[in-house]
Design a protein around this motif. Structure first.
Motif, PDB file in Angstrom:
ATOM      1  N   PRO A   1      46.865  32.274  49.521  1.00 31.61           N
ATOM      2  CA  PRO A   1      47.271  33.730  49.125  1.00 31.61           C
ATOM      3  C   PRO A   1      46.160  34.452  48.772  1.00 31.61           C
ATOM      4  N   ASP A   2      46.551  35.686  48.949  1.00 33.78           N
ATOM      5  CA  ASP A   2      45.522  37.097  48.533  1.00 33.78           C
ATOM      6  C   ASP A   2      46.200  37.816  47.590  1.00 33.78           C
ATOM      7  N   SER A   3      45.282  38.009  46.418  1.00 34.45           N
ATOM      8  CA  SER A   3      45.808  38.728  45.440  1.00 34.45           C
ATOM      9  C   SER A   3      44.996  39.854  44.736  1.00 34.45           C
ATOM     10  N   LEU A   4      45.740  40.638  44.313  1.00 35.70           N
ATOM     11  CA  LEU A   4      44.865  41.925  43.731  1.00 35.70           C
ATOM     12  C   LEU A   4      45.374  41.942  42.343  1.00 35.70           C
ATOM     13  N   ILE A   5      44.493  42.405  41.324  1.00 35.59           N
ATOM     14  CA  ILE A   5      44.479  42.659  40.011  1.00 35.59           C
ATOM     15  C   ILE A   5      44.468  44.139  39.810  1.00 35.59           C
ATOM     16  N   LEU A   6      45.541  44.818  39.379  1.00 34.63           N
ATOM     17  CA  LEU A   6      45.500  46.333  39.043  1.00 34.63           C
ATOM     18  C   LEU A   6      45.650  46.332  37.608  1.00 34.63           C
ATOM     19  N   PHE A   7      44.759  47.132  37.336  1.00 32.33           N
ATOM     20  CA  PHE A   7      44.599  47.492  35.736  1.00 32.33           C
ATOM     21  C   PHE A   7      43.947  48.559  35.228  1.00 32.33           C
ATOM     22  N   GLY A   8      44.432  49.693  34.522  1.00 40.20           N
ATOM     23  CA  GLY A   8      43.677  50.961  34.270  1.00 40.20           C
ATOM     24  C   GLY A   8      43.194  51.701  35.199  1.00 40.20           C
TER      25      GLY A   8
ATOM     26  N   ASN B   1      40.528  35.680  44.988  1.00 38.69           N
ATOM     27  CA  ASN B   1      40.427  35.039  46.235  1.00 38.69           C
ATOM     28  C   ASN B   1      41.162  33.687  46.338  1.00 38.69           C
ATOM     29  N   GLY B   2      42.224  33.377  47.259  1.00 37.51           N
ATOM     30  CA  GLY B   2      42.604  32.229  47.498  1.00 37.51           C
ATOM     31  C   GLY B   2      43.244  31.734  46.269  1.00 37.51           C
ATOM     32  N   ALA B   3      43.362  30.281  46.507  1.00 36.83           N
ATOM     33  CA  ALA B   3      44.123  29.730  45.418  1.00 36.83           C
ATOM     34  C   ALA B   3      43.235  29.425  44.244  1.00 36.83           C
ATOM     35  N   GLN B   4      43.011  30.055  43.304  1.00 34.91           N
ATOM     36  CA  GLN B   4      42.099  29.789  42.145  1.00 34.91           C
ATOM     37  C   GLN B   4      43.014  29.035  41.006  1.00 34.91           C
TER      38      GLN B   4
END
Length: 193
Positions: free
Chosen positions: A152-159, A166-169
């Motif tokens: 998986p590749d994930s972004l956290i969007l905030f403010g 990065n990856g499967a944390q």
């Protein structure tokens, strides 16, 4: 630049949450299965308070997981026929009904469709039609634009800011990031009063 989140996206939680985790995922990826479990815990902890939303976008890696594009198209049929809740029920089933290093049993998709609240006949017709491939392709292209290289590749969007997971944390890692961001956002809210 990533495509803005809109009504076409699959959102779990408050669509207006101050923190959004945008995940690019592959249904047959073993790391995505592990991260799905992490994100379910995240949403159980932070979703009810409306602080965090989870957006799921497709990034099927066909060369590694040959059934992934068809699974993504199936989820889009479920969404089209049953809405957002049906999409998430289907997604949970796909990830939960297989062992970590197993491929999804494609013969069970009609069963998953009915369990998700969708007619198996309508689901089969949608799959035969193949029009949901365009949605999957659009998500994949967006993932490339966002810099995704794997899943998986994930972004956290905030403010107005953006971070990366990065990856499967594991849950504890994501929890520490979210707690830090929430403190930061709460501090800004308190300072503006």
């Amino acid at each position: 630049p990533i495509r803005p989140i809109d009504e076409k996206d699959h959102i779990r939680g408050n669509p207006n949450a101050p923190i959004v985790i945008l995940e690019y995922s592959d249904y047959d990826c073993p790391f995505c299965k592990a991260f799905h479990e992490t994100m379910v815990k995240v949403m159980n902890a932070y979703g009810p308070g409306g602080k965090v939303a989870w957006v799921y976008r497709h990034f099927p890696l066909q060369q590694l997981h040959p059934n992934a594009p068809a699974l993504a198209q199936a989820s889009e049929c479920i969404y089209e026929l049953g809405g957002n809740d049906a999409f998430w029920k289907f997604t949970d089933l796909v990830f939960n009904e297989r062992a970590t290093n197993e491929e999804t049993d494609m013969s069970r998709l009609p069963e998953f469709a009915t369990t998700s609240g969708v007619s198996a006949t309508a689901f089969s017709a949608c799959m035969d039609d193949g029009h949901t491939k365009a949605n999957v392709d659009a998500d994949f292209a967006d993932g490339i634009n966002a810099g995704a290289k794997g899943t998986p590749d994930s972004l956290i969007l905030f403010g107005g800011q953006e971070g990366v997971i990065n990856g499967a944390q594991p849950y504890e890692y994501v929890q520490s990031i979210l707690d830090t961001i929430i403190k930061q956002l709460d501090g800004k809210t308190a300072a503006s009063k």
